[in-house]
Design a protein around this motif. Structure first.
Motif, PDB file in Angstrom:
ATOM      1  N   ALA A 160       0.847  -1.192   0.000  1.00 57.11           N
ATOM      2  CA  ALA A 160       0.000   0.000   0.000  1.00 57.11           C
ATOM      3  C   ALA A 160       0.885   1.247   0.000  1.00 57.11           C
ATOM      4  CB  ALA A 160      -0.935   0.008   1.205  1.00 57.11           C
ATOM      5  N   LEU A 161       0.422   2.298  -0.703  1.00 56.03           N
ATOM      6  CA  LEU A 161       1.216   3.521  -0.865  1.00 56.03           C
ATOM      7  C   LEU A 161       0.340   4.765  -0.818  1.00 56.03           C
ATOM      8  CD1 LEU A 161       3.356   2.402  -3.936  1.00 56.03           C
ATOM      9  CD2 LEU A 161       4.332   3.055  -1.734  1.00 56.03           C
ATOM     10  N   ASP A 162       0.955   5.876  -0.438  1.00 55.26           N
ATOM     11  CA  ASP A 162       0.375   7.218  -0.634  1.00 55.26           C
ATOM     12  C   ASP A 162      -1.013   7.386  -0.005  1.00 55.26           C
ATOM     13  OD1 ASP A 162       2.642   7.785  -2.186  1.00 55.26           O
ATOM     14  OD2 ASP A 162       1.673   7.048  -4.006  1.00 55.26           O
ATOM     15  N   GLY A 163      -1.110   7.126   1.288  1.00 57.70           N
ATOM     16  CA  GLY A 163      -2.380   7.308   1.976  1.00 57.70           C
ATOM     17  C   GLY A 163      -2.386   8.550   2.850  1.00 57.70           C
ATOM     18  N   GLN A 164      -3.428   8.670   3.648  1.00 59.09           N
ATOM     19  CA  GLN A 164      -3.514   9.773   4.605  1.00 59.09           C
ATOM     20  C   GLN A 164      -4.490   9.422   5.704  1.00 59.09           C
ATOM     21  OE1 GLN A 164      -4.994  13.286   2.605  1.00 59.09           O
ATOM     22  NE2 GLN A 164      -7.061  12.481   2.455  1.00 59.09           N
ATOM     23  N   LEU A 165      -4.282  10.053   6.846  1.00 57.33           N
ATOM     24  CA  LEU A 165      -5.154   9.849   8.009  1.00 57.33           C
ATOM     25  C   LEU A 165      -5.563  11.215   8.515  1.00 57.33           C
ATOM     26  CD1 LEU A 165      -6.316   7.587   9.758  1.00 57.33           C
ATOM     27  CD2 LEU A 165      -4.305   7.731  11.199  1.00 57.33           C
ATOM     28  N   GLY A 166      -6.860  11.452   8.639  1.00 58.87           N
ATOM     29  CA  GLY A 166      -7.350  12.763   9.056  1.00 58.87           C
ATOM     30  C   GLY A 166      -7.362  12.932  10.560  1.00 58.87           C
ATOM     31  N   LEU A 167      -6.798  14.033  11.027  1.00 62.64           N
ATOM     32  CA  LEU A 167      -6.885  14.437  12.436  1.00 62.64           C
ATOM     33  C   LEU A 167      -7.578  15.790  12.476  1.00 62.64           C
ATOM     34  CD1 LEU A 167      -3.330  13.602  13.906  1.00 62.64           C
ATOM     35  CD2 LEU A 167      -5.412  12.235  14.034  1.00 62.64           C
ATOM     36  N   GLY A 168      -8.907  15.773  12.554  1.00 59.35           N
ATOM     37  CA  GLY A 168      -9.639  17.029  12.473  1.00 59.35           C
ATOM     38  C   GLY A 168      -9.438  17.650  11.107  1.00 59.35           C
ATOM     39  N   ARG A 169      -8.947  18.881  11.072  1.00 63.35           N
ATOM     40  CA  ARG A 169      -8.691  19.555   9.796  1.00 63.35           C
ATOM     41  C   ARG A 169      -7.326  19.213   9.224  1.00 63.35           C
ATOM     42  NH1 ARG A 169     -10.898  25.739  10.985  1.00 63.35           N
ATOM     43  NH2 ARG A 169     -13.072  25.171  11.432  1.00 63.35           N
ATOM     44  N   ARG A 170      -6.494  18.547   9.989  1.00 61.32           N
ATOM     45  CA  ARG A 170      -5.150  18.188   9.544  1.00 61.32           C
ATOM     46  C   ARG A 170      -5.169  16.835   8.846  1.00 61.32           C
ATOM     47  NH1 ARG A 170      -0.720  19.361   9.184  1.00 61.32           N
ATOM     48  NH2 ARG A 170       0.487  18.581  10.938  1.00 61.32           N
ATOM     49  N   ARG A 171      -4.265  16.661   7.902  1.00 62.49           N
ATOM     50  CA  ARG A 171      -4.099  15.395   7.203  1.00 62.49           C
ATOM     51  C   ARG A 171      -2.663  14.929   7.374  1.00 62.49           C
ATOM     52  NH1 ARG A 171      -8.602  15.482   7.597  1.00 62.49           N
ATOM     53  NH2 ARG A 171     -10.302  15.371   6.064  1.00 62.49           N
ATOM     54  N   ILE A 172      -2.497  13.733   7.927  1.00 61.03           N
ATOM     55  CA  ILE A 172      -1.177  13.152   8.118  1.00 61.03           C
ATOM     56  C   ILE A 172      -0.943  12.154   6.986  1.00 61.03           C
ATOM     57  CG2 ILE A 172       0.354  11.910   9.666  1.00 61.03           C
ATOM     58  CD1 ILE A 172      -0.662  14.664  10.710  1.00 61.03           C
ATOM     59  N   GLY A 173       0.095  12.395   6.194  1.00 58.01           N
ATOM     60  CA  GLY A 173       0.373  11.513   5.071  1.00 58.01           C
ATOM     61  C   GLY A 173       0.888  10.159   5.525  1.00 58.01           C
ATOM     62  N   VAL A 174       0.493   9.123   4.791  1.00 58.68           N
ATOM     63  CA  VAL A 174       0.995   7.771   5.022  1.00 58.68           C
ATOM     64  C   VAL A 174       1.821   7.393   3.794  1.00 58.68           C
ATOM     65  CG1 VAL A 174       0.394   5.332   5.333  1.00 58.68           C
ATOM     66  CG2 VAL A 174      -0.926   7.113   6.512  1.00 58.68           C
ATOM     67  N   GLU A 175       3.111   7.218   3.993  1.00 59.96           N
ATOM     68  CA  GLU A 175       4.008   6.938   2.876  1.00 59.96           C
ATOM     69  C   GLU A 175       3.806   5.538   2.329  1.00 59.96           C
ATOM     70  OE1 GLU A 175       8.779   6.527   2.570  1.00 59.96           O
ATOM     71  OE2 GLU A 175       8.024   8.493   3.203  1.00 59.96           O
ATOM     72  N   ARG A 176       3.690   4.545   3.229  1.00 62.42           N
ATOM     73  CA  ARG A 176       3.571   3.166   2.782  1.00 62.42           C
ATOM     74  C   ARG A 176       3.089   2.272   3.921  1.00 62.42           C
ATOM     75  NH1 ARG A 176       8.861   1.131   0.733  1.00 62.42           N
ATOM     76  NH2 ARG A 176       8.544  -0.886   1.722  1.00 62.42           N
ATOM     77  N   VAL A 177       2.525   1.132   3.545  1.00 57.30           N
ATOM     78  CA  VAL A 177       2.212   0.059   4.486  1.00 57.30           C
ATOM     79  C   VAL A 177       2.799  -1.207   3.893  1.00 57.30           C
ATOM     80  CG1 VAL A 177       0.417  -1.165   5.759  1.00 57.30           C
ATOM     81  CG2 VAL A 177       0.029   1.208   5.058  1.00 57.30           C
ATOM     82  N   HIS A 178       3.753  -1.799   4.585  1.00 57.28           N
ATOM     83  CA  HIS A 178       4.365  -3.014   4.038  1.00 57.28           C
ATOM     84  C   HIS A 178       4.330  -4.149   5.052  1.00 57.28           C
ATOM     85  CE1 HIS A 178       8.068  -1.117   5.871  1.00 57.28           C
ATOM     86  NE2 HIS A 178       8.234  -2.376   6.276  1.00 57.28           N
ATOM     87  N   LEU A 179       4.638  -5.342   4.570  1.00 60.15           N
ATOM     88  CA  LEU A 179       4.506  -6.561   5.361  1.00 60.15           C
ATOM     89  C   LEU A 179       5.856  -7.264   5.422  1.00 60.15           C
ATOM     90  CD1 LEU A 179       2.469  -8.403   6.840  1.00 60.15           C
ATOM     91  CD2 LEU A 179       1.950  -9.462   4.637  1.00 60.15           C
ATOM     92  N   GLU A 180       6.193  -7.774   6.604  1.00 57.57           N
ATOM     93  CA  GLU A 180       7.442  -8.500   6.779  1.00 57.57           C
ATOM     94  C   GLU A 180       7.274  -9.507   7.917  1.00 57.57           C
ATOM     95  OE1 GLU A 180       9.967  -5.135   7.397  1.00 57.57           O
ATOM     96  OE2 GLU A 180       9.699  -5.145   9.583  1.00 57.57           O
ATOM     97  N   GLU A 181       8.359 -10.167   8.277  1.00 52.70           N
ATOM     98  CA  GLU A 181       8.312 -11.108   9.389  1.00 52.70           C
ATOM     99  C   GLU A 181       9.014 -10.499  10.602  1.00 52.70           C
ATOM    100  OE1 GLU A 181      10.620 -14.649   8.616  1.00 52.70           O
ATOM    101  OE2 GLU A 181      11.981 -13.576   7.286  1.00 52.70           O
ATOM    102  N   ASP A 182       8.501 -10.818  11.782  1.00 45.92           N
ATOM    103  CA  ASP A 182       9.077 -10.303  13.019  1.00 45.92           C
ATOM    104  C   ASP A 182      10.307 -11.114  13.407  1.00 45.92           C
ATOM    105  OD1 ASP A 182       9.329  -8.668  15.200  1.00 45.92           O
ATOM    106  OD2 ASP A 182       7.414  -9.197  16.108  1.00 45.92           O
ATOM    107  N   GLY A 183      11.111 -10.545  14.298  1.00 47.01           N
ATOM    108  CA  GLY A 183      12.301 -11.236  14.769  1.00 47.01           C
ATOM    109  C   GLY A 183      12.062 -11.949  16.077  1.00 47.01           C
ATOM    110  N   SER A 184      13.052 -12.703  16.538  1.00 47.24           N
ATOM    111  CA  SER A 184      12.948 -13.433  17.794  1.00 47.24           C
ATOM    112  C   SER A 184      13.224 -12.514  18.977  1.00 47.24           C
ATOM    113  CB  SER A 184      13.924 -14.615  17.795  1.00 47.24           C
ATOM    114  OG  SER A 184      15.254 -14.150  17.633  1.00 47.24           O
TER     115      SER A 184
END
Length: 461
Positions: free
Chosen positions: A81-105
């Motif tokens: 996923a790329l180039d999103g945004q999340l609204g905080l009232g009148r402000r918009r916080i850009g979301v650069e990316r959402v990616h998936l990986e594996e966690d470490g031990s």
């Protein structure tokens, strides 16, 4: 993420959720977890992201000893996923990316040794990367709170920060007033609550400002938040960017997520907290404060609406019980509402006993405590402990007579015009009846008794 091991690593004995794939044994091949991919796409859609039709996994090579095979399968240049945004009232916080990986031990280090638990190794880990649009620690806290609510509503994660199910690393940099160029950034880690995030960012902003005002320069580094001391401390320098030598993961095929499947996933998106809160205010006449608290988590909102369907009570009445006495009991045990012994049906039954006069509000609170402690039904608790309201006039009149006889000063105050004395005497009646007298009836009988005393006083020579 790439094998069939259960993800309940916290509840399991160390090194019992393992297989050849997550142990990195020779010849073991990974297989993509389809549902984890779908959850990541759902999160991207909820954050108003663009979902590329083509994506792939990459091999990230690094020296940290947290994955047995010596590298991590992640995503580099083609995330889900790329180039999103999340609204905080009148402000918009850009979301650069959402990616998936594996966690470490997880490793527990001591003097001269390190104990490794591989249970968490390979668990799906989704990373949401925001753009540098937040301008204060408070905005960062609001952003995280809303993001936390979204992943909970989607069912993507429990979001429990204490258990590591929702983590935050924050990059902090400052700039002179009026400048558009941000200074050197530091990365802050080890924040396991929204409060810790807020405090750490506030501290780091002040620290960087003091460094610059003293003529120094902010160093690019990773700093850890020390909760007990409420400070950040240097962990390692990041003067030079690591070369992770990314390349396409040779053991996994690229993925194509067609528009038809994206549309199907978009249809699964639920009503999120801001929309649900707005509906609670518009349709149920709740205050913004109450509506936001109830809609803040999916489990809380579902509990509220289920209780309303089971009992013909006002929304405000249900909200008061949930946000007051029930919330207090849950907070004491650090429990979420979906783990409450008081189910929506039991709360609805308790409210019914208040509505039909069986219980006063104060008695109902006593019953609620017992329901929470035992998981019992409210009617059974009332019957077994004899907690029903007393509505027998004769029994209450006897308590009224005793209260009036024992409190001549209160009687004199009432006769002299202090109406509040009646409330005091009503309290004495409630004490004598162990809180079981029907309040309205008790107050009426107290007032009648006092009026009789007043009449007798005026007839004396």
């Amino acid at each position: 993420m790439f094998c069939g091991c259960p993800a309940d690593y916290q509840a399991a004995e160390p090194n019992t959720r393992t297989c050849p794939v997550c142990l990195g044994l020779p010849g073991a091949l990974p297989v993509i977890n389809r549902r984890a991919v779908e959850y990541t796409v759902l999160t991207g859609l909820a954050l108003n992201c663009r979902i590329p039709e083509f994506t792939k996994f990459d091999r990230k090579n690094y020296p940290y000893p947290d994955l047995m095979k010596g590298y991590q399968i992640s995503q580099y240049d083609l995330p889900l996923a790329l180039d999103g945004q999340l609204g905080l009232g009148r402000r918009r916080i850009g979301v650069e990316r959402v990616h998936l990986e594996e966690d470490g031990s997880y490793d527990d280090r001591g003097e001269g040794y390190s104990l490794v638990d591989v249970n968490r190794s390979g668990v799906p880990l989704m990373e949401v990367v925001s753009k540098p649009d937040m301008r204060s620690a408070e905005e960062a806290r609001q952003y995280l709170t809303l993001l936390h609510s979204i992943v909970q509503y989607l069912g993507v994660s429990t979001g429990n920060m204490q258990d590591g199910n929702f983590r935050c690393d924050a990059n902090v940099s400052i700039r002179p007033v009026g400048s558009q160029i941000l200074g050197t950034r530091t990365e802050v880690k080890n924040m396991n609550s929204f409060r810790a995030v807020y405090q750490a960012l506030e501290y780091e902003v002040v620290r960087q400002r003091e460094v610059i005002e003293d003529g120094g320069a902010v160093v690019q580094e990773t700093r850890g938040w020390i909760e007990e001391r409420e400070v950040t401390v240097s962990q390692r320098s990041k003067e030079y960017a690591h070369d992770y030598r990314y390349f396409p993961e040779p053991d996994l095929p690229p993925l194509r997520i067609g528009p038809e499947r994206v549309a199907e996933l978009a249809a699964e998106l639920p009503e999120f907290a801001p929309q649900r809160s707005a509906r609670f205010q518009a349709d149920l006449a709740l205050s913004g404060y109450d509506a936001d608290l109830l809609a803040g988590s999916r489990s809380m909102a579902n509990y509220f609406e289920t209780t309303l369907t089971l009992r013909d009570a006002t929304a405000k009445e249900v909200a008061n019980w949930m946000l007051g006495d029930l919330a207090r009991l849950l907070n004491q045990d650090h429990r979420e509402i979906d783990a409450s012994p008081v189910t929506p049906q039991r709360l609805a039954d308790l409210l019914a006993l208040v509505a039909d006069g069986t219980l006063s509000t104060s008695l109902a609170k006593t019953v609620l405590e017992e329901m929470y402690a035992t998981g019992g039904e409210p009617a059974d608790i009332v019957r077994e402990q004899g907690l029903g309201q007393i509505s027998d006039t004769g029994a209450i009149e006897a308590a009224v007579a005793e209260a009036i006889a024992a409190n001549p000063k209160a009687v004199a105050d009432y006769i002299s015009g202090k109406d509040t004395a009646a409330r005091f005497l009503m309290g004495q009646v409630m004490r004598l009846t162990k809180g079981q007298a029907q309040p309205e009836l008790a107050l009426r009988l107290v007032q009648e008794g006092l009026e009789l005393q007043k009449t007798r006083g005026s007839l004396e020579p």
